[in-house]
Design an enzyme around this catalytic site. Structure first.
Site, short mmCIF file in Angstrom:
data_model
loop_
_atom_site.label_atom_id
_atom_site.label_comp_id
_atom_site.label_asym_id
_atom_site.label_seq_id
_atom_site.Cartn_x
_atom_site.Cartn_y
_atom_site.Cartn_z
N GLN A 126 0.89 -1.27 0.00
CA GLN A 126 0.04 0.10 0.04
C GLN A 126 1.01 1.35 0.03
O GLN A 126 1.51 1.70 0.98
CB GLN A 126 -0.96 -0.08 1.25
CG GLN A 126 -1.69 1.24 1.49
CD GLN A 126 -2.46 1.12 2.78
OE1 GLN A 126 -2.03 0.58 3.75
NE2 GLN A 126 -3.58 2.03 2.80
N GLY A 127 0.68 2.16 -1.06
CA GLY A 127 1.66 3.19 -1.29
C GLY A 127 0.61 4.36 -0.89
O GLY A 127 0.38 5.26 -1.81
N TYR A 128 0.04 4.72 0.53
CA TYR A 128 -0.48 5.93 0.58
C TYR A 128 0.36 6.86 1.32
O TYR A 128 0.61 7.92 0.71
CB TYR A 128 -1.86 5.50 1.56
CG TYR A 128 -2.91 5.14 1.11
CD1 TYR A 128 -2.96 4.21 -0.11
CD2 TYR A 128 -4.10 5.29 1.75
CE1 TYR A 128 -4.34 4.24 -0.87
CE2 TYR A 128 -5.35 4.95 1.20
CZ TYR A 128 -5.49 4.29 0.09
OH TYR A 128 -6.63 3.90 -0.59
N SER A 129 1.03 6.51 2.34
CA SER A 129 1.51 7.59 3.45
C SER A 129 2.94 8.08 2.67
O SER A 129 3.73 7.17 1.88
CB SER A 129 2.05 6.95 4.63
OG SER A 129 0.86 6.48 5.19
N GLU A 244 -10.07 -1.36 5.05
CA GLU A 244 -8.67 -1.43 6.12
C GLU A 244 -9.30 -1.54 7.34
O GLU A 244 -8.66 -2.08 8.13
CB GLU A 244 -7.84 -0.29 5.63
CG GLU A 244 -6.63 -0.53 6.48
CD GLU A 244 -5.48 0.59 6.06
OE1 GLU A 244 -5.82 1.18 5.12
OE2 GLU A 244 -4.59 0.73 6.78
N SER A 383 -4.15 7.08 13.15
CA SER A 383 -3.74 6.96 14.86
C SER A 383 -5.01 7.13 15.65
O SER A 383 -5.88 7.73 15.26
CB SER A 383 -2.78 8.11 14.95
OG SER A 383 -3.29 9.30 14.93
N ASN A 384 -4.70 6.81 17.03
CA ASN A 384 -5.90 6.79 18.21
C ASN A 384 -6.18 8.31 18.19
O ASN A 384 -7.42 8.65 18.51
CB ASN A 384 -4.97 6.18 19.20
CG ASN A 384 -5.30 4.56 19.31
OD1 ASN A 384 -5.63 4.30 18.21
ND2 ASN A 384 -5.05 4.02 20.26
N GLU A 385 -5.11 9.18 17.99
CA GLU A 385 -5.50 10.65 18.34
C GLU A 385 -6.38 11.01 17.11
O GLU A 385 -7.53 11.81 17.67
CB GLU A 385 -4.29 11.53 18.10
CG GLU A 385 -3.38 11.49 19.43
CD GLU A 385 -2.40 10.37 19.40
OE1 GLU A 385 -2.49 9.64 18.07
OE2 GLU A 385 -1.66 10.51 20.11
C1 LIG Z 1 4.22 -0.26 11.40
C2 LIG Z 1 3.53 0.95 10.54
C3 LIG Z 1 3.09 0.55 9.15
C4 LIG Z 1 2.44 1.06 8.30
N1 LIG Z 1 1.94 0.81 7.04
C5 LIG Z 1 1.57 1.34 6.22
C6 LIG Z 1 1.48 1.06 4.81
O1 LIG Z 1 1.36 -0.13 4.33
N2 LIG Z 1 1.14 1.76 3.93
C7 LIG Z 1 0.83 3.25 4.14
O2 LIG Z 1 0.66 3.99 3.06
N3 LIG Z 1 0.99 3.73 5.36
C8 LIG Z 1 1.45 2.80 6.45
N4 LIG Z 1 1.62 3.39 7.62
C9 LIG Z 1 1.56 4.87 7.95
C10 LIG Z 1 0.36 5.02 8.85
O3 LIG Z 1 -1.00 4.98 8.25
C11 LIG Z 1 0.76 6.40 9.29
O4 LIG Z 1 1.85 6.31 10.20
C12 LIG Z 1 -0.42 7.19 10.25
O5 LIG Z 1 -1.51 7.49 9.47
C13 LIG Z 1 0.00 8.14 11.07
O6 LIG Z 1 0.52 9.39 9.98
P1 LIG Z 1 2.26 9.83 10.56
O7 LIG Z 1 2.99 8.69 10.63
O8 LIG Z 1 2.44 10.82 9.25
O9 LIG Z 1 1.94 10.65 11.58
P2 LIG Z 1 1.67 12.28 11.73
O10 LIG Z 1 0.36 12.61 10.67
O11 LIG Z 1 2.69 13.21 11.38
O12 LIG Z 1 1.07 12.59 13.24
C14 LIG Z 1 2.12 12.54 14.27
C15 LIG Z 1 1.41 12.70 15.48
O13 LIG Z 1 0.45 13.79 15.69
C16 LIG Z 1 -0.92 13.40 15.73
N5 LIG Z 1 -1.87 14.19 14.84
C17 LIG Z 1 -1.59 14.52 13.76
N6 LIG Z 1 -2.89 15.22 13.31
C18 LIG Z 1 -3.68 15.28 14.36
C19 LIG Z 1 -4.74 16.15 14.72
N7 LIG Z 1 -5.44 16.41 13.46
N8 LIG Z 1 -5.41 15.85 15.72
C20 LIG Z 1 -4.79 15.17 16.85
N9 LIG Z 1 -3.55 14.65 16.59
C21 LIG Z 1 -3.03 14.54 15.43
C22 LIG Z 1 -0.83 11.94 15.18
O14 LIG Z 1 -2.04 11.00 15.88
C23 LIG Z 1 0.42 11.61 15.56
O15 LIG Z 1 0.41 10.93 17.06
C24 LIG Z 1 2.18 2.46 8.51
C25 LIG Z 1 2.62 3.06 9.86
C26 LIG Z 1 3.29 2.22 11.03
C27 LIG Z 1 3.71 2.97 12.14
#
Ligand SMILES: Cc1cc2nc3c(=O)[nH]c(=O)nc-3n(C[C@H](O)[C@H](O)[C@H](O)COP(=O)(O)OP(=O)(O)OC[C@H]3O[C@@H](n4cnc5c(N)ncnc54)[C@H](O)[C@@H]3O)c2cc1C
Length: 398
Positions: A126-129, A244, A383-385
């Site tokens: 999955q190439g989303y993030s 998902e 994320s849980n937030e």
């Molecule tokens: C082990 C692992 C596997 C993953 N696998 C995939 C994958 O296969 N493909 C893919 O595309 N992605 C994948 N992901 C990515 C995952 O979906 C993102 O890590 C997740 O959506 C959070 O984005 P971020 O890491 O950029 O954190 P950020 O968005 O930068 O957030 C950082 C912190 O700020 C908080 N935050 C951000 N915005 C808000 C808000 N509006 N209100 C309150 N708090 C906020 C977040 O909750 C977090 O605690 C994976 C992540 C992990 C850790």
């Protein structure tokens, strides 16, 4: 609302149990029990067994080779599989891309890709993030510029789970910078062997390279690999996320983890008696067990609503948060239970065939690595937030 299974559902459960007894290989069960990581071959072996039974794609319609089970049947299947320590099914092709292609893909894409997902010809990732586009997914910057009958893709994806095994990646790419960010995103299928793609592992805190960075440098992708319409990818991306997040509570995984914890607590000693008889420890296990029972009931309620035709709404955010907390608490208690044997951080204990002798009992070796690995549960899949934000708006209407 009746939360008891009907006779037909009990018969279905017995059929699943009989299948597991006959077909689930012992070596996969042993690996799950010990907490070792599965190899690509392990996953493929289990997928092939399920596919031969017609049960690899529980949520797909029959016309595409799925089992077409309803929500309750899927719940029973999931529950029995995790209780039996069966490996999980890798979700990227089956639960994520498959439903998107069925809803929005062309006939050619459906005919070509869907059988390949079932047969194991393709392993999707999955190439989303991207760096800077996680929670705020609409700000993806990886670009796809039309050049005749190709797109030229440049940019970077990150956190790509098991991308090292994949021969295909589905990506959100930016095809327009006009209007709102959501309006310029397209959904593209890319062959990982295309020149210009580089995969670099990211080693997680538990020492495993479970996720990757994927770089695209002038990667040529045929236009027929576009899913649906150009610049409409946000709609397909959101549709995929609803799939998902199905079963996000992880009730089955939590049940399996709790059984394992109790087994360990019976074997470990505290003051000359089994740890499970220590009142303080027993109380902590009881608390997590009560939380799990409450969550299972909520989960069944959501499942029964879904069976009655209502889509799960913000409840799935509740389940995600609670499920995560419960599983992380079980991991913490398991570390506590093995005491000093959790001190040596044996990340190699997760590798199948590791010949490192564990310093303590074999069940203790992966406890710390699993505890660390499962920190991810509260981050990925939204994320849980972010889930708390959804509850605030959708349920509390604040
Ligand atoms: C082990 C692992 C596997 C993953 N696998 C995939 C994958 O296969 N493909 C893919 O595309 N992605 C994948 N992901 C990515 C995952 O979906 C993102 O890590 C997740 O959506 C959070 O984005 P971020 O890491 O950029 O954190 P950020 O968005 O930068 O957030 C950082 C912190 O700020 C908080 N935050 C951000 N915005 C808000 C808000 N509006 N209100 C309150 N708090 C906020 C977040 O909750 C977090 O605690 C994976 C992540 C992990 C850790």
């Amino acid at each position: 609302m009746d939360l008891n299974y009907t006779e037909a559902e009990i018969a279905f459960r017995d059929e699943v149990r009989a299948f597991i007894k006959a077909k689930l290989p012992d070596h996969l069960v042993d690996q799950s029990k010990l907490g070792t990581s599965l190899t690509k071959a392990d996953y493929e072996e289990w997928h092939a067994i399920l596919n031969a039974q017609g049960w690899l794609a529980p949520n797909w319609p029959k016309e595409f080779g799925g089992a077409a089970w309803n929500a309750v049947e899927r719940h029973i299947f999931e529950d029995e599989m995790t209780k039996a320590n069966a490996p999980r099914v890798v979700p990227f092709g089956l639960s994520m891309l498959g439903p998107v292609l069925q809803a929005f893909g062309s006939k050619e894409q459906q005919d070509y890709y869907l059988p390949r997902i079932l047969n194991g010809d393709d392993w999707w990732c999955q190439g989303y993030s991207e760096p800077g586009a996680g929670s705020d997914l609409a700000s993806v910057r990886t670009s796809a510029v039309r050049d005749g009958d190709h797109y030229i893709v440049n940019g970077q994806k990150t956190w790509t789970t098991l991308g090292q095994y994949a021969n295909k990646i589905f990506c959100l790419v930016r095809t327009s910078k006009e209007g709102k960010p959501q309006q310029g995103i397209s959904f593209l299928l890319i062959d990982m062997d295309t020149p210009g793609i580089e995969v670099r592992p990211i080693v997680l805190i538990d020492g495993t390279p479970e996720v990757n960075e994927v770089f695209f440098d002038n990667v040529k992708v045929p236009v027929e690999n576009l899913v649906g319409e150009e610049n409409k990818g946000w709609t397909y991306a959101k549709y995929l996320l609803t799939h998902e997040r199905t079963n996000i509570a992880g009730v089955g995984f939590a049940n399996a983890g709790l059984q394992n914890l109790k087994r360990i607590a019976r074997l470990e000693q505290s003051g000359g008696r089994p740890l499970i008889e220590n009142p303080h420890f027993a109380a902590r296990i009881a608390r997590v067990e009560m939380d799990l029972m409450a969550m299972s009931t909520t989960n069944l309620r959501v499942v029964s609503q879904a069976a009655a035709g209502q889509a799960p709404g913000a409840e799935s955010s509740m389940l995600k948060i609670k499920g995560t907390i419960i599983r992380q608490e079980i991991n913490a208690l398991t570390r506590n239970a093995v005491g000093p044997y959790a001190m040596p951080f044996a990340s190699e204990a997760l590798d199948e065939g590791s010949n490192e002798e564990p310093v303590g009992p074999d069940y203790a070796a992966p406890a710390t690595a699993q505890y660390l690995n499962n920190r991810k549960l509260s981050i990925f899949g939204g994320s849980n937030e972010i889930q708390r934000g959804i509850i605030t708006k959708a349920i509390l209407e604040l």
